[in-house]
Design an enzyme around this catalytic site. Structure first.
Site, mmCIF file in Angstrom:
data_model
loop_
_atom_site.group_PDB
_atom_site.id
_atom_site.type_symbol
_atom_site.label_atom_id
_atom_site.label_comp_id
_atom_site.label_asym_id
_atom_site.label_seq_id
_atom_site.Cartn_x
_atom_site.Cartn_y
_atom_site.Cartn_z
ATOM 1 C CE1 TYR A 152 -35.909 75.103 -29.680
ATOM 2 C CE2 TYR A 152 -37.915 75.804 -30.812
ATOM 3 C CZ TYR A 152 -36.678 76.100 -30.275
ATOM 4 O OH TYR A 152 -36.194 77.396 -30.319
ATOM 5 C CE LYS A 156 -35.420 77.810 -27.061
ATOM 6 N NZ LYS A 156 -34.371 78.713 -26.554
HETATM 7 N N1 LIG Z 1 -34.000 81.337 -35.239
HETATM 8 C C1 LIG Z 1 -35.230 81.251 -34.783
HETATM 9 O O1 LIG Z 1 -36.202 81.204 -35.554
HETATM 10 C C2 LIG Z 1 -35.471 81.233 -33.300
HETATM 11 C C3 LIG Z 1 -36.785 81.432 -32.860
HETATM 12 C C4 LIG Z 1 -37.043 81.417 -31.504
HETATM 13 C C5 LIG Z 1 -36.023 81.217 -30.604
HETATM 14 N N2 LIG Z 1 -34.745 81.005 -31.049
HETATM 15 C C6 LIG Z 1 -33.696 80.780 -30.040
HETATM 16 O O2 LIG Z 1 -32.671 81.729 -30.210
HETATM 17 C C7 LIG Z 1 -31.455 81.206 -29.657
HETATM 18 C C8 LIG Z 1 -30.325 81.429 -30.639
HETATM 19 O O3 LIG Z 1 -30.566 80.686 -31.814
HETATM 20 P P1 LIG Z 1 -30.243 81.191 -33.285
HETATM 21 O O4 LIG Z 1 -31.527 81.282 -34.008
HETATM 22 O O5 LIG Z 1 -29.364 82.376 -33.232
HETATM 23 O O6 LIG Z 1 -29.505 79.892 -33.855
HETATM 24 P P2 LIG Z 1 -27.997 79.602 -34.311
HETATM 25 O O7 LIG Z 1 -27.584 80.582 -35.353
HETATM 26 O O8 LIG Z 1 -27.952 78.163 -34.651
HETATM 27 O O9 LIG Z 1 -27.145 79.876 -32.987
HETATM 28 C C9 LIG Z 1 -27.131 78.983 -31.904
HETATM 29 C C10 LIG Z 1 -25.971 79.337 -30.980
HETATM 30 O O10 LIG Z 1 -26.013 78.443 -29.854
HETATM 31 C C11 LIG Z 1 -24.724 77.893 -29.644
HETATM 32 N N3 LIG Z 1 -24.828 76.528 -29.134
HETATM 33 C C12 LIG Z 1 -25.587 75.511 -29.635
HETATM 34 N N4 LIG Z 1 -25.377 74.385 -28.949
HETATM 35 C C13 LIG Z 1 -24.453 74.685 -27.983
HETATM 36 C C14 LIG Z 1 -23.806 73.920 -26.965
HETATM 37 N N5 LIG Z 1 -24.067 72.617 -26.796
HETATM 38 N N6 LIG Z 1 -22.913 74.530 -26.168
HETATM 39 C C15 LIG Z 1 -22.632 75.855 -26.332
HETATM 40 N N7 LIG Z 1 -23.207 76.622 -27.274
HETATM 41 C C16 LIG Z 1 -24.102 76.039 -28.097
HETATM 42 C C17 LIG Z 1 -24.065 77.903 -31.029
HETATM 43 O O11 LIG Z 1 -22.649 78.005 -30.892
HETATM 44 P P3 LIG Z 1 -21.594 76.811 -31.169
HETATM 45 O O12 LIG Z 1 -22.186 75.941 -32.244
HETATM 46 O O13 LIG Z 1 -20.354 77.529 -31.583
HETATM 47 O O14 LIG Z 1 -21.466 76.131 -29.854
HETATM 48 C C18 LIG Z 1 -24.621 79.186 -31.638
HETATM 49 O O15 LIG Z 1 -23.797 80.274 -31.302
HETATM 50 C C19 LIG Z 1 -31.738 79.737 -29.331
HETATM 51 O O16 LIG Z 1 -31.973 79.604 -27.953
HETATM 52 C C20 LIG Z 1 -32.999 79.433 -30.141
HETATM 53 O O17 LIG Z 1 -33.748 78.399 -29.573
HETATM 54 C C21 LIG Z 1 -34.449 81.032 -32.380
#
Ligand SMILES: NC(=O)c1ccc[n+]([C@@H]2O[C@H](COP(=O)([O-])OP(=O)(O)OC[C@H]3O[C@@H](n4cnc5c(N)ncnc54)[C@H](OP(=O)(O)O)[C@@H]3O)[C@@H](O)[C@H]2O)c1
Length: 252
Positions: A152, A156
Site C-alpha cells: 500500500y 502511495k
Molecule cells: N481513510 C483514510 O484513512 C485514508 C488515509 C489516507 C489516504 N486515503 C486515500 O483516500 C482515498 C479515498 O479513500 P476513502 O478513505 O474515502 O475510502 P473509501 O470510503 O473506501 O472510498 C474509496 C472510493 O474509491 C472507489 N474505488 C475503489 N476501488 C475502485 C475501483 N476499482 N474502481 C473505481 N472506483 C474504486 C470506491 O467506489 P466504488 O466501490 O463504488 O467503486 C469509493 O468511492 C483513497 O485513495 C485512499 O487511499 C484514505
C-alpha cells in the site's frame, strides 16, 4: 464566475462523497465516478437539486472501460476543469512475506494504474485549453513506510512521484497539480482493508478522534478556490492525535 466542471473518482463513499457534497454547494458541476451504481444513482438524485450532475460507472482498473466511459460524456461535460483522483484503497495489512498477490494487484492496479488511466484521458483537453487543476489523493503512507504497509505504501509513494511528475510536465501548459496526503480518516477505508471485518476496522480508530471525510473535503475546496496564480503543491493532513504514520496518541 461560471461554474467549473469537476470530475471525481471514488465519489461513492468517504472522502470522495464528502467532497462532491461540498463542491455541489460551491459553484461546481460534477461528474461522479465509482463502481457502485446504486450509490451513484442516489447521489445524482440528491445533488441534482443543487447543481448540474452526471455520473459514470467504471472500474479504474479497466483501461478500456475508462476510455469508453470518459469518451461517452456529452460535449457539454467534456471541458473538465478539475480532476480529483481519489479512488483507491488499501487491501490487507501483513508482512511482505505473507502478502496476498491479489491484494498487491488490487492496490497497484487501482491506486497507481487507475489514476494514470483516468488522467491520460483528461489531461489532453486540459492541455488544449491551457487550463485545469489535478488533485491527487495520496496518503501519509506515500511519505513514510510503516510496518506491514509495504505494498500500500509503495502504491502511495508512486502516487506522490506521479503527482510531482505531473507538476513538472504539465507546468508549461498552465495546469495546476496538487497532492493531498491524509493520515487517519474514518471512511470505508479500514473496512475494505480488513475485507469487511467491522470489529477490526473499528479498532483502527479506538481511543482517538480521526479526521472526518469532510475535513479533507474542506481542504480540497480551499485548494480549488485559491486565486489562479496560487498552487498548493503538497499537503500532509493529520488528526490532532496523529504525529506520524506510526505515532498515534490514544486515550485508554
Ligand atoms: N481513510 C483514510 O484513512 C485514508 C488515509 C489516507 C489516504 N486515503 C486515500 O483516500 C482515498 C479515498 O479513500 P476513502 O478513505 O474515502 O475510502 P473509501 O470510503 O473506501 O472510498 C474509496 C472510493 O474509491 C472507489 N474505488 C475503489 N476501488 C475502485 C475501483 N476499482 N474502481 C473505481 N472506483 C474504486 C470506491 O467506489 P466504488 O466501490 O463504488 O467503486 C469509493 O468511492 C483513497 O485513495 C485512499 O487511499 C484514505
Amino acid at each position: 464566475m461560471d461554474k467549473r466542471i469537476a470530475f471525481i473518482t471514488g465519489a461513492t463513499s468517504g472522502i470522495g462523497e464528502a467532497t462532491v457534497q461540498l463542491l455541489a454547494k460551491n459553484n461546481f458541476k460534477l461528474i461522479l465516478c465509482g463502481r457502485r451504481k446504486d450509490r451513484l444513482k442516489s447521489l445524482l438524485k440528491s445533488l441534482s437539486t443543487i447543481t448540474e450532475v452526471t455520473t459514470l460507472s467504471f472500474d479504474v482498473r479497466n483501461n478500456k472501460e475508462v476510455i469508453n466511459c470518459i469518451n461517452s460524456l456529452p460535449q457539454e461535460w467534456k471541458k473538465i476543469d478539475v480532476l480529483i483522483n481519489n479512488a483507491g484503497n488499501a487491501h490487507g495489512l501483513s508482512a511482505i512475506q505473507d502478502g496476498v498477490v491479489n491484494d498487491w494487484d488490487a492496490m497497484m492496479d487501482i491506486n497507481v494504474k487507475g489514476l494514470l488511466y483516468v488522467s491520460k484521458e483528461i489531461m489532453p483537453g486540459m492541455i488544449e485549453r491551457k487550463h485545469g487543476h489535478i488533485v491527487n489523493i495520496g496518503s501519509i503512507a506515500g511519505k513514510e513506510v510503516y510496518p506491514n504497509g509495504n505494498v500500500y505504501c509503495a502504491s502511495k509513494f508512486a502516487v506522490d512521484a506521479i503527482t510531482q511528475g505531473m507538476r513538472l510536465d504539465l507546468n508549461p501548459h498552465g495546469i495546476k497539480v496538487t497532492g493531498i496526503h491524509p493520515g487517519m480518516v474514518e471512511t470505508e477505508f479500514a473496512l475494505v482493508r480488513f475485507k469487511g471485518d467491522e470489529e477490526r476496522a473499528k479498532n483502527v480508530y479506538k481511543g482517538l478522534q480521526p479526521l472526518k471525510p469532510e475535513d479533507i473535503a474542506d481542504i480540497i475546496l480551499f485548494t480549488l478556490t485559491r486565486p489562479d496564480h496560487v498552487v498548493l503543491a503538497d499537503m500532509i493532513v493529520f488528526p490532532k492525535a496523529q504525529g506520524s504514520a506510526t505515532v498515534v496518541r490514544r486515550e485508554a
